[in-house]
Design a protein around this motif. Structure first.
Motif, PDB file in Angstrom:
ATOM      1  N   ALA A   8      35.471  74.167  36.752  1.00  0.00           N
ATOM      2  CA  ALA A   8      36.236  74.706  35.541  1.00  0.00           C
ATOM      3  C   ALA A   8      35.339  75.135  34.535  1.00  0.00           C
ATOM      4  CB  ALA A   8      36.936  73.195  34.859  1.00  0.00           C
ATOM      5  N   ILE A   9      35.895  76.231  33.843  1.00  0.00           N
ATOM      6  CA  ILE A   9      35.079  76.969  32.953  1.00  0.00           C
ATOM      7  C   ILE A   9      35.817  76.669  31.721  1.00  0.00           C
ATOM      8  CG2 ILE A   9      34.141  79.168  32.211  1.00  0.00           C
ATOM      9  CD1 ILE A   9      34.206  80.201  35.194  1.00  0.00           C
ATOM     10  N   GLU A  10      34.860  76.262  30.436  1.00  0.00           N
ATOM     11  CA  GLU A  10      35.636  76.102  29.225  1.00  0.00           C
ATOM     12  C   GLU A  10      34.725  76.807  28.119  1.00  0.00           C
ATOM     13  OE1 GLU A  10      37.745  75.796  27.714  1.00  0.00           O
ATOM     14  OE2 GLU A  10      39.354  74.642  29.035  1.00  0.00           O
ATOM     15  N   GLY A  11      35.413  76.833  27.237  1.00  0.00           N
ATOM     16  CA  GLY A  11      34.599  77.464  25.886  1.00  0.00           C
ATOM     17  C   GLY A  11      35.814  78.298  24.695  1.00  0.00           C
ATOM     18  N   PRO A  12      35.462  78.451  23.804  1.00  0.00           N
ATOM     19  CA  PRO A  12      36.401  78.955  22.653  1.00  0.00           C
ATOM     20  C   PRO A  12      37.014  80.476  23.205  1.00  0.00           C
ATOM     21  CG  PRO A  12      34.234  78.539  21.831  1.00  0.00           C
ATOM     22  CD  PRO A  12      34.009  78.409  23.273  1.00  0.00           C
ATOM     23  N   ILE A  13      38.026  80.684  22.502  1.00  0.00           N
ATOM     24  CA  ILE A  13      38.734  81.994  22.792  1.00  0.00           C
ATOM     25  C   ILE A  13      37.787  83.167  22.765  1.00  0.00           C
ATOM     26  CG2 ILE A  13      40.435  83.384  21.626  1.00  0.00           C
ATOM     27  CD1 ILE A  13      41.603  80.844  20.521  1.00  0.00           C
ATOM     28  N   GLY A  14      37.993  83.957  23.925  1.00  0.00           N
ATOM     29  CA  GLY A  14      37.286  85.324  23.854  1.00  0.00           C
ATOM     30  C   GLY A  14      35.734  85.171  24.398  1.00  0.00           C
ATOM     31  N   ILE A  15      35.514  84.044  24.872  1.00  0.00           N
ATOM     32  CA  ILE A  15      34.121  83.833  25.228  1.00  0.00           C
ATOM     33  C   ILE A  15      33.778  84.321  26.650  1.00  0.00           C
ATOM     34  CG2 ILE A  15      34.153  81.565  26.039  1.00  0.00           C
ATOM     35  CD1 ILE A  15      31.317  82.771  23.987  1.00  0.00           C
ATOM     36  N   GLY A  16      34.761  84.495  27.552  1.00  0.00           N
ATOM     37  CA  GLY A  16      34.373  85.230  28.715  1.00  0.00           C
ATOM     38  C   GLY A  16      34.693  84.245  29.816  1.00  0.00           C
ATOM     39  N   MET A 125      31.689  71.442  35.545  1.00  0.00           N
ATOM     40  CA  MET A 125      32.223  72.257  34.216  1.00  0.00           C
ATOM     41  C   MET A 125      30.936  73.372  33.869  1.00  0.00           C
ATOM     42  SD  MET A 125      34.847  71.249  32.746  1.00  0.00           S
ATOM     43  CE  MET A 125      34.793  71.075  30.956  1.00  0.00           C
ATOM     44  N   ILE A 126      31.330  74.223  33.509  1.00  0.00           N
ATOM     45  CA  ILE A 126      30.948  75.334  32.944  1.00  0.00           C
ATOM     46  C   ILE A 126      31.110  75.685  31.561  1.00  0.00           C
ATOM     47  CG2 ILE A 126      30.043  77.948  33.232  1.00  0.00           C
ATOM     48  CD1 ILE A 126      30.550  77.801  36.182  1.00  0.00           C
ATOM     49  N   ASP A 161      34.625  72.117  17.304  1.00  0.00           N
ATOM     50  CA  ASP A 161      35.525  71.216  17.984  1.00  0.00           C
ATOM     51  C   ASP A 161      35.182  71.300  19.558  1.00  0.00           C
ATOM     52  OD1 ASP A 161      36.915  70.529  15.769  1.00  0.00           O
ATOM     53  OD2 ASP A 161      38.650  71.846  16.263  1.00  0.00           O
ATOM     54  N   TYR A 162      34.696  72.590  20.120  1.00  0.00           N
ATOM     55  CA  TYR A 162      34.437  72.665  21.357  1.00  0.00           C
ATOM     56  C   TYR A 162      33.063  71.794  21.745  1.00  0.00           C
ATOM     57  CZ  TYR A 162      37.841  75.341  24.468  1.00  0.00           C
ATOM     58  OH  TYR A 162      39.100  75.533  25.056  1.00  0.00           O
ATOM     59  N   GLU A 163      32.394  72.301  20.862  1.00  0.00           N
ATOM     60  CA  GLU A 163      30.910  71.593  20.887  1.00  0.00           C
ATOM     61  C   GLU A 163      30.986  69.965  21.013  1.00  0.00           C
ATOM     62  OE1 GLU A 163      26.897  71.836  21.667  1.00  0.00           O
ATOM     63  OE2 GLU A 163      28.282  73.349  21.553  1.00  0.00           O
ATOM     64  N   ALA A 164      31.522  69.564  20.064  1.00  0.00           N
ATOM     65  CA  ALA A 164      31.887  68.081  19.952  1.00  0.00           C
ATOM     66  C   ALA A 164      32.369  67.439  21.162  1.00  0.00           C
ATOM     67  CB  ALA A 164      32.756  67.722  18.822  1.00  0.00           C
ATOM     68  N   TYR A 165      33.561  68.408  21.782  1.00  0.00           N
ATOM     69  CA  TYR A 165      34.302  67.972  22.932  1.00  0.00           C
ATOM     70  C   TYR A 165      33.349  67.666  23.916  1.00  0.00           C
ATOM     71  CZ  TYR A 165      36.944  68.441  27.124  1.00  0.00           C
ATOM     72  OH  TYR A 165      37.489  68.304  28.393  1.00  0.00           O
ATOM     73  N   MET A 166      32.598  68.919  24.185  1.00  0.00           N
ATOM     74  CA  MET A 166      31.598  68.819  25.352  1.00  0.00           C
ATOM     75  C   MET A 166      30.628  67.815  25.243  1.00  0.00           C
ATOM     76  SD  MET A 166      32.860  70.957  27.559  1.00  0.00           S
ATOM     77  CE  MET A 166      31.546  70.507  28.684  1.00  0.00           C
ATOM     78  N   ASN A 167      29.955  67.383  23.996  1.00  0.00           N
ATOM     79  CA  ASN A 167      29.352  66.396  23.962  1.00  0.00           C
ATOM     80  C   ASN A 167      29.738  65.114  24.593  1.00  0.00           C
ATOM     81  OD1 ASN A 167      27.215  68.079  23.061  1.00  0.00           O
ATOM     82  ND2 ASN A 167      27.812  67.841  20.860  1.00  0.00           N
ATOM     83  N   ASP A 168      30.858  64.991  24.029  1.00  0.00           N
ATOM     84  CA  ASP A 168      31.644  63.740  24.196  1.00  0.00           C
ATOM     85  C   ASP A 168      31.962  63.508  25.975  1.00  0.00           C
ATOM     86  OD1 ASP A 168      31.617  62.686  21.559  1.00  0.00           O
ATOM     87  OD2 ASP A 168      33.864  63.441  21.394  1.00  0.00           O
ATOM     88  N   PHE A 169      32.380  64.741  26.354  1.00  0.00           N
ATOM     89  CA  PHE A 169      32.599  64.989  27.823  1.00  0.00           C
ATOM     90  C   PHE A 169      31.275  64.572  28.556  1.00  0.00           C
ATOM     91  CE2 PHE A 169      32.614  67.195  32.014  1.00  0.00           C
ATOM     92  CZ  PHE A 169      34.075  66.951  32.323  1.00  0.00           C
ATOM     93  N   GLU A 170      30.341  64.910  28.382  1.00  0.00           N
ATOM     94  CA  GLU A 170      29.089  64.726  29.228  1.00  0.00           C
ATOM     95  C   GLU A 170      28.731  63.329  29.013  1.00  0.00           C
ATOM     96  OE1 GLU A 170      25.892  67.993  29.338  1.00  0.00           O
ATOM     97  OE2 GLU A 170      26.407  67.698  27.427  1.00  0.00           O
ATOM     98  N   ILE A 171      29.092  62.516  27.928  1.00  0.00           N
ATOM     99  CA  ILE A 171      29.114  60.926  27.757  1.00  0.00           C
ATOM    100  C   ILE A 171      29.959  60.149  28.716  1.00  0.00           C
ATOM    101  CG2 ILE A 171      28.865  59.100  26.271  1.00  0.00           C
ATOM    102  CD1 ILE A 171      27.925  61.078  24.011  1.00  0.00           C
ATOM    103  N   LEU A 172      31.209  60.713  28.602  1.00  0.00           N
ATOM    104  CA  LEU A 172      32.062  60.148  29.469  1.00  0.00           C
ATOM    105  C   LEU A 172      32.254  60.496  30.634  1.00  0.00           C
ATOM    106  CD1 LEU A 172      35.161  60.684  26.825  1.00  0.00           C
ATOM    107  CD2 LEU A 172      33.945  58.503  27.046  1.00  0.00           C
ATOM    108  N   HIS A 173      31.774  61.458  31.257  1.00  0.00           N
ATOM    109  CA  HIS A 173      31.616  61.719  32.646  1.00  0.00           C
ATOM    110  C   HIS A 173      30.313  61.956  32.922  1.00  0.00           C
ATOM    111  CE1 HIS A 173      35.964  62.071  32.591  1.00  0.00           C
ATOM    112  NE2 HIS A 173      35.803  62.780  31.491  1.00  0.00           N
TER     113      HIS A 173
END
Length: 214
Positions: A8-16, A125-126, A161-173
């Motif tokens: 899965a690839i994630e990131g803000p709107i328009g990032i590619g 995750m990317i 918000d994305y940065e905070a989410y990904m930091n939490d994601f790495e801790i939870l997974h």
């Protein structure tokens, strides 16, 4: 979590995200799962008046992404066919927390938990991110009319918000590798060397996972 490659690839709107997902799909011969965006009938109204149209917008996205992932599980992952997606369904909570009022968010979260509790989880995750200037430039370059009214302040907050989410994601997974790509430093759309660098990172991560399954 499936042992069939599911990126899965994630990131803000328009990032590619979609551009990179297409490249990886072609490179590794994985099925490409693209999120439904422009088909959302509420999205244009949402960018004009977030408070008024956020619940309708988020519910449309949630229901469509649920259906997409349900189909992907049946038609691909369960048949050992790898998939690369240009989104992760948990992104819904990033947007919902930012845009929904408390009473509507509570209702939304209940529906989200019911729909996603049995959904397949990506095993890689990317995460793409960049400065606000780069994000705004890429949104202008791709020229989607529906996105031209997005406020810069909204994009800036979304990036945080994305940065905070990904930091939490790495801790939870901790068992799901996260490949972080800085869009200010790498332009994989315009620069093949940058694209090759990302592809090699993904290939190495896939090889590491394959070795761990043996």
């Amino acid at each position: 979590m499936t042992d069939v490659p599911f990126i899965a690839i994630e990131g803000p709107i328009g990032i590619g995200k979609t551009s990179l997902a297409k490249e990886l799909s072609h490179q590794f011969d994985y099925h490409l799962l693209k999120e439904i965006v422009e088909e959302n009938p509420f999205l244009g109204k949402f960018y004009d008046d977030i408070d008024e149209w956020s619940f309708q917008t988020e519910m449309f996205f949630l229901c469509n992404r649920f259906k997409q992932l349900e189909d992907i599980e049946k038609k691909y992952l369960n048949l050992n066919k790898p998939v690369v997606a240009d989104y992760h369904i948990s992104k819904n909570m990033i947007f919902a927390k930012r845009t929904l009022q408390d009473d509507k968010f509570d209702k939304y979260e209940q529906i989200y938990q019911i729909l996603t509790k049995d959904m397949p989880v990506p095993n890689m995750m990317i995460y793409l991110n960049a400065s606000l200037d780069t994000i705004l430039k890429r949104i202008r370059l791709r020229g989607r009319e529906i996105e031209q009214n997005i406020k810069a302040s909204y994009l800036a907050q979304l990036s945080q918000d994305y940065e905070a989410y990904m930091n939490d994601f790495e801790i939870l997974h901790p068992n799901i590798p996260v490949i972080r790509i800085n869009g200010d430093e790498l332009d994989f759309v315009q620069n093949k060397t940058d694209l090759d660098l990302i592809i090699n990172k993904v290939r190495q991560s896939l090889n590491n996972q394959l070795a761990s399954y043996k």
